[in-house]
Enzyme design. Sequence first.
Site: not given
Ligand code: ARG
Length: 273
Positions: A172, A266
């Site tokens: 991300h 996150c």
């Molecule tokens: N386990 C989640 C995923 O892989 C983690 C999300 C983390 N969120 C973020 N905004 N980076 O989707």
Amino acid sequence: MTTTTRERVATTRHFLMCRPEFFAVTYAINPWMDPAAGASAEKALAQWEALKAAYESLGHRVSVIDPIDGLPDMVFAANGALVVDAHVYGARFAHAERADEGPAYAKWFAELGLPIKEAEFTNEGEGDFLTLDEVILAGTGFRTDVAAHMEAQEFLGRPVVTLRLVDPRFYHLDTALFPLDGRNVAYYPGAFSEGSLRVLRRMFPDAIIASEEDALVLGLNAVSDGKNVIVNAEATGLSAELSRHGYSVIPVDLSELRKAGGGPKCCTLEIRL
Ligand code: ARG
């Protein structure tokens, strides 16, 4: 005057968070996740409460959305939507495991009475959309479809700049870059394609550049209010650099949530009304 002595100014924020009552690592949709490693909801809860308390002690407002049993990643509120100028661009998750989170967050915003755009294209909210004063930076490559960048731009009427992510550990945009204020950012160069790096260098000649070491403890998954920066405690090099540039560093320990690939940002969705 150098950047070191510059006066930083905080602005008060409104955040949405989701208590990790049902947190677990039961599937692996990014390289950080290992269902065999064992993640504890109890530990995650304590760390999350400390993060929420840190925001509140800085004067920020925190609203909470009810967690849903069976959605272990719902704690990562940043992915739930993108809210700019009181307009809500809904999330559409890339993986089936998280698909039901999109409608859950949309429902919360519908109850607030805000206009919502149901996304036609895959996008994971503020995980891949980071809002500055004049532009929205948007990640693609792992989760958010580049077509969603255009969809968000059309709905929000703000210029959206596409950045390509190339390292799966930084899946991300918010794992590789964070806004320091409305005009400048900090980022880890290794997460971006060569062309996107050139865009970043051109747009942000004064950016703070983070090392791989700091990136690997999700140090770039930080939240700044323009002065105070909430950052994973293990990101010591980045923290020193932030202090040197006049920011107040507030270290937090979110090691349990990092087992799912998440950090402070996150867990935090900004509501811009
Ligand atoms: N386990 C989640 C995923 O892989 C983690 C999300 C983390 N969120 C973020 N905004 N980076 O989707």
